[in-house]
Write an enzyme that holds these catalytic residues in place. Sequence first.
Site, short mmCIF file in Angstrom:
data_model
loop_
_atom_site.label_atom_id
_atom_site.label_comp_id
_atom_site.label_asym_id
_atom_site.label_seq_id
_atom_site.Cartn_x
_atom_site.Cartn_y
_atom_site.Cartn_z
N HIS A 43 0.84 -1.20 0.06
CA HIS A 43 -0.15 0.08 -0.21
C HIS A 43 0.89 1.23 0.06
O HIS A 43 1.63 1.50 1.10
CB HIS A 43 -0.85 0.01 1.38
CG HIS A 43 -1.87 0.93 1.15
ND1 HIS A 43 -3.19 0.68 0.42
CD2 HIS A 43 -2.07 2.24 1.58
CE1 HIS A 43 -4.07 1.97 0.66
NE2 HIS A 43 -3.24 2.95 1.26
N ASP A 45 0.12 5.45 -1.02
CA ASP A 45 -0.72 6.60 -1.46
C ASP A 45 -0.25 7.64 -2.29
O ASP A 45 -0.76 8.78 -2.39
CB ASP A 45 -1.19 7.02 -0.31
CG ASP A 45 -2.59 6.28 0.28
OD1 ASP A 45 -3.61 5.97 -0.38
OD2 ASP A 45 -2.34 5.63 1.39
N GLU A 146 -8.87 1.64 -2.61
CA GLU A 146 -9.02 1.42 -1.19
C GLU A 146 -10.34 2.01 -0.74
O GLU A 146 -10.60 3.28 -0.64
CB GLU A 146 -7.85 2.24 -0.41
CG GLU A 146 -8.07 2.37 1.06
CD GLU A 146 -6.83 3.28 1.68
OE1 GLU A 146 -6.48 3.06 2.81
OE2 GLU A 146 -6.05 4.14 0.97
N HIS A 173 -13.44 1.93 3.68
CA HIS A 173 -12.12 2.59 4.18
C HIS A 173 -12.49 3.05 5.72
O HIS A 173 -12.56 2.31 6.57
CB HIS A 173 -11.80 4.03 3.37
CG HIS A 173 -10.83 4.61 3.94
ND1 HIS A 173 -10.96 5.81 4.44
CD2 HIS A 173 -9.50 4.35 3.75
CE1 HIS A 173 -9.53 6.34 4.83
NE2 HIS A 173 -8.78 5.23 4.24
N HIS A 219 -8.88 -2.13 7.19
CA HIS A 219 -10.11 -1.11 7.41
C HIS A 219 -11.56 -1.81 7.65
O HIS A 219 -12.63 -1.27 7.50
CB HIS A 219 -10.18 -0.22 6.39
CG HIS A 219 -9.18 0.90 6.03
ND1 HIS A 219 -9.46 2.16 6.74
CD2 HIS A 219 -8.07 1.01 5.48
CE1 HIS A 219 -8.23 2.70 6.65
NE2 HIS A 219 -7.47 1.93 5.90
N HIS A 240 -2.54 -3.26 4.62
CA HIS A 240 -1.76 -2.17 5.39
C HIS A 240 -2.08 -2.24 6.80
O HIS A 240 -2.84 -1.38 7.16
CB HIS A 240 -1.43 -0.91 4.88
CG HIS A 240 -2.84 -0.32 4.63
ND1 HIS A 240 -3.70 -0.65 3.69
CD2 HIS A 240 -3.14 1.00 4.81
CE1 HIS A 240 -4.79 0.07 3.51
NE2 HIS A 240 -4.62 1.26 4.49
N ASP A 309 2.26 1.93 3.85
CA ASP A 309 1.38 3.05 3.91
C ASP A 309 1.89 4.56 3.81
O ASP A 309 1.57 5.44 4.19
CB ASP A 309 0.64 3.05 5.48
CG ASP A 309 -0.75 3.64 5.06
OD1 ASP A 309 -1.20 4.26 4.11
OD2 ASP A 309 -1.51 3.85 6.15
#
Length: 419
Positions: A43, A45, A146, A173, A219, A240, A309
């Site tokens: 993961h 971003d 995600e 999420h 999540h 993650h 992450d």
Amino acid sequence: MLSQFQSAVCLVLWVIGAVTVAQDAYLDRAWKLMSETPLIDGHNDLPWQLRKQFNNELNKVDLNKLNTTHTNIPKIKEGRLGAQFWSAYVPCDTQYKDAVRQTLEQIDVVHRMCQKYPETFMFATSSQDIMEAFKMKKTASLIGVEGGHSIDSSLGTLRTMYQLGVRYLTLTHSCNTPWADNWLVDTGSDPSQHNGLSPFGKQVIVEMNRLGMLIDLAHVPVAVMNQVLDMSKAPVIFSHSSAYSVCPHKRNVPDDVLKRVKETKGIVMVNFYNDYVTCSQTAKLSNVADHFDHIKKVAGADIIGFGGDYDGVTRLPEGLEDVSKVPNLVAELLRRNWTDAEVKAALGDNLLRVLREVEAVRDNLTSRSPDDVPIPYEELQSSCRTSYGYPDAGVVHSLSALALLLTLALQALIASAAY
């Protein structure tokens, strides 16, 4: 003859030198293992940072020089990043609005990133692609969406995203969807709407198995973790998440679930966010290694991976400040007597095994038709969604309008009486 002070100084310098040599030896060994097995991170971003900072205008960005992110091309090369699941993330406030459009734009920016820097990135959708990219010394670039709100409760949208290269979906999420509860339910701050998954949520799981899409349980609440582990024909991932017993944060994975992941041959990819590492705002690289050690102790090295992450969090441990620092964590595992085989498993072999099994389940289900039964209209909460194709939705609309008129009339009568 040296004085006692000089002797003490020499001894200290010798100890420092010996420690440095030992550390360098572990790092050299880490680099060697990373040259043989791809580091696959679950993961990152960076695509969201491209939207936040540049509104996805890649012509305004040079990833060779970008210095406002945890991730750029020099850091990727220094960190020996073999493969990356780039996150196609959009926030929960897009739900019932433009989540699908914005998610498609995030998918698009990953494709364009690979096209702009073909010497660094190779777009990938399979275990075979990952290994081909690794042989070419490129970073295999996969996509994970995600948040289930991104598919707008549509199996057709899920299938379309798979065709565009998406290879995992994080079921939620930080908001409930019309078909799944999110992790905040376990904190008590969000109400449970579905006791985990709704019947349509279970349809999503079955269809993801049929497609060959990884099911990501980061999540989600424990109820969803167990429901999916009960019904999925393929191994699952936590892209993650860290160990709850080390840091009791509801985003982490409890020991009983770790054991179930072992039984079902899935993978937990350890998150580096300080709040999930130490349950505080500060952390060190060694604290992250503690999560690796704990997961290995509870469920074995065969369910562990890396899920940094980066660029999705605001606080990172000392020693893991950006993507370039990951080899230091590999060296720390070696210092803690992890074998070469265990380290290679965590680096990439575990994820490759999971992905191959997901692909095998897909191949065994090729005779099954796509699920085209839509979510019941009454389970949708969106005033922005039209009802085409739902033959009874007009009745629902009429009843809703009548209820609204009666409510307004009642309010008017109450106000008149009060006056």
